[in-house]
Write an enzyme that holds these catalytic residues in place. Sequence first.
Site, PDB file in Angstrom:
ATOM      1  N   ASN A  10      37.791   3.113  17.412  1.00 26.58           N
ATOM      2  CA  ASN A  10      37.993   4.558  17.086  1.00 26.58           C
ATOM      3  C   ASN A  10      37.895   5.112  18.590  1.00 26.58           C
ATOM      4  O   ASN A  10      37.227   5.458  18.985  1.00 26.58           O
ATOM      5  CB  ASN A  10      36.912   5.362  16.327  1.00 26.58           C
ATOM      6  CG  ASN A  10      37.687   6.355  15.619  1.00 26.58           C
ATOM      7  OD1 ASN A  10      38.609   7.160  16.937  1.00 26.58           O
ATOM      8  ND2 ASN A  10      36.360   7.808  15.748  1.00 26.58           N
ATOM      9  N   LYS A  12      38.768   7.828  19.740  1.00 35.43           N
ATOM     10  CA  LYS A  12      38.742   9.916  19.641  1.00 35.43           C
ATOM     11  C   LYS A  12      40.039  10.456  20.514  1.00 35.43           C
ATOM     12  O   LYS A  12      41.125   9.284  20.800  1.00 35.43           O
ATOM     13  CB  LYS A  12      37.143   9.859  19.743  1.00 35.43           C
ATOM     14  CG  LYS A  12      36.104   9.124  19.069  1.00 35.43           C
ATOM     15  CD  LYS A  12      35.336   9.678  19.246  1.00 35.43           C
ATOM     16  CE  LYS A  12      34.018   9.056  18.149  1.00 35.43           C
ATOM     17  NZ  LYS A  12      32.496   9.361  17.986  1.00 35.43           N
ATOM     18  N   HIS A 102      36.106  12.035   9.365  1.00 32.32           N
ATOM     19  CA  HIS A 102      34.917  11.838  10.868  1.00 32.32           C
ATOM     20  C   HIS A 102      34.102  12.651  10.652  1.00 32.32           C
ATOM     21  O   HIS A 102      34.712  13.669  10.605  1.00 32.32           O
ATOM     22  CB  HIS A 102      35.717  10.862  11.930  1.00 32.32           C
ATOM     23  CG  HIS A 102      34.641  10.653  12.888  1.00 32.32           C
ATOM     24  ND1 HIS A 102      34.523  11.428  13.705  1.00 32.32           N
ATOM     25  CD2 HIS A 102      35.180   9.143  13.374  1.00 32.32           C
ATOM     26  CE1 HIS A 102      32.961  10.536  14.588  1.00 32.32           C
ATOM     27  NE2 HIS A 102      33.589   9.060  14.641  1.00 32.32           N
ATOM     28  N   GLU A 104      33.134  13.755  13.072  1.00 36.23           N
ATOM     29  CA  GLU A 104      33.483  15.027  14.110  1.00 36.23           C
ATOM     30  C   GLU A 104      34.176  15.587  13.911  1.00 36.23           C
ATOM     31  O   GLU A 104      34.479  17.226  14.214  1.00 36.23           O
ATOM     32  CB  GLU A 104      34.068  14.229  15.643  1.00 36.23           C
ATOM     33  CG  GLU A 104      32.969  13.984  15.999  1.00 36.23           C
ATOM     34  CD  GLU A 104      33.380  12.477  16.898  1.00 36.23           C
ATOM     35  OE1 GLU A 104      34.747  12.218  16.658  1.00 36.23           O
ATOM     36  OE2 GLU A 104      32.257  11.698  17.545  1.00 36.23           O
ATOM     37  N   GLU A 174      28.358   6.223   9.463  1.00 42.04           N
ATOM     38  CA  GLU A 174      28.016   6.265  10.722  1.00 42.04           C
ATOM     39  C   GLU A 174      27.407   7.461  10.779  1.00 42.04           C
ATOM     40  O   GLU A 174      27.445   8.657  10.730  1.00 42.04           O
ATOM     41  CB  GLU A 174      29.337   6.839  11.272  1.00 42.04           C
ATOM     42  CG  GLU A 174      30.323   5.932  12.026  1.00 42.04           C
ATOM     43  CD  GLU A 174      31.213   6.032  12.956  1.00 42.04           C
ATOM     44  OE1 GLU A 174      31.987   5.293  13.678  1.00 42.04           O
ATOM     45  OE2 GLU A 174      31.429   7.305  12.568  1.00 42.04           O
ATOM     46  N   GLY A 180      27.358   8.087  19.955  1.00 42.11           N
ATOM     47  CA  GLY A 180      27.298   8.543  21.445  1.00 42.11           C
ATOM     48  C   GLY A 180      26.299   8.838  21.879  1.00 42.11           C
ATOM     49  O   GLY A 180      26.416   9.467  23.917  1.00 42.11           O
ATOM     50  N   SER A 220      27.033   3.803  18.718  1.00 44.30           N
ATOM     51  CA  SER A 220      26.479   3.613  19.707  1.00 44.30           C
ATOM     52  C   SER A 220      26.552   1.661  19.348  1.00 44.30           C
ATOM     53  O   SER A 220      25.697   0.731  19.876  1.00 44.30           O
ATOM     54  CB  SER A 220      25.177   3.589  19.777  1.00 44.30           C
ATOM     55  OG  SER A 220      24.808   4.991  19.972  1.00 44.30           O
TER      56      SER A 220
HETATM   57  P1  13P Z   1      30.141   5.475  19.295  1.00 45.22           P
HETATM   58  O1  13P Z   1      30.551   3.652  19.810  1.00 45.22           O
HETATM   59  O2  13P Z   1      30.352   5.808  21.047  1.00 45.22           O
HETATM   60  O3  13P Z   1      28.486   5.723  19.329  1.00 45.22           O
HETATM   61  O4  13P Z   1      31.464   6.116  18.682  1.00 45.22           O
HETATM   62  C1  13P Z   1      31.298   6.136  17.058  1.00 45.22           C
HETATM   63  C2  13P Z   1      32.190   6.447  16.209  1.00 45.22           C
HETATM   64  O5  13P Z   1      31.913   7.803  15.804  1.00 45.22           O
HETATM   65  C3  13P Z   1      33.383   5.302  15.390  1.00 45.22           C
HETATM   66  O6  13P Z   1      34.061   6.563  14.451  1.00 45.22           O
END
Ligand code: 13P
Length: 258
Positions: A10, A12, A102, A104, A174, A180, A220
Amino acid sequence: MARTPLMAGNWKMNLDHLEAAHLVQSLAWTLKDQGHDYSAVEVAVIPPFTDIRTVQSLVDADSLPIKYGAQDVSIHDEGAYTGEISTGMLTKLGCTFVIVGHSERRQYHGETNELVGQKAKKVLDAGMTPIMCCGEALEIRKAGTHVQFVLGQIDAMLAGLSAAEVAKSVIAYEPIWAIGTGEVATPQDAQEVCGAIRKRVGELFDASTAQAVRIQYGGSVKSKNVREIMAQPDVDGALVGGASLKADEFAKIVTYQK
Ligand code: 13P
């Protein structure tokens, strides 16, 4: 039937279409060099909307076995919905996957479980595969109610779907506190929730649906920790953010068995 692991990157809101072309090419070359068997571990990239056409052209031109998809989709088919993208537009671009819900999108765009469920249904109706995200915030984890919280999300997201639809879907667990932050859930933490999700799918539908649905862990994930996470019986892949932006690192995650 054994579930095929899915490693999805992903991206983003990172990489423009030129950078996207570079990354997909580098990833394809790296995986080819390593003799990666795509039928053993599926690979997908999920770029921003503006990169998808470029990724499609590359994948088609070189018949790359890399799949791709979108990070979100509208519940509407067309019309006065400024800024939105329909499932029809994504199928035209050859997308296989669409991430829905997601954390976010939930946090910054107020998306609810009900809306996420509607999006998943639209994606399935269009012949694509939803990657339905769930996961708890740190306060919920600290309170120890994370399993109950995630199962509540699952119940609401899957409410409008049939067993056959759930069987071909992907669920991504997640935990928000691990996204992150460099703070990866332990393999046991990932298994606890992924196992509980599978059990719940069995209760809501039936045993064969529970056996078929793929459940990813995200948060992560790196080449250093992927192997232990993938060793858990109910983890069928990873949804990778930051570490999917570098071809070498993502290729190492994809080839975790080596
Ligand atoms: P990270 O791998 O950067 O922690 O992000 C995970 C994520 O949100 C994937 O959708």
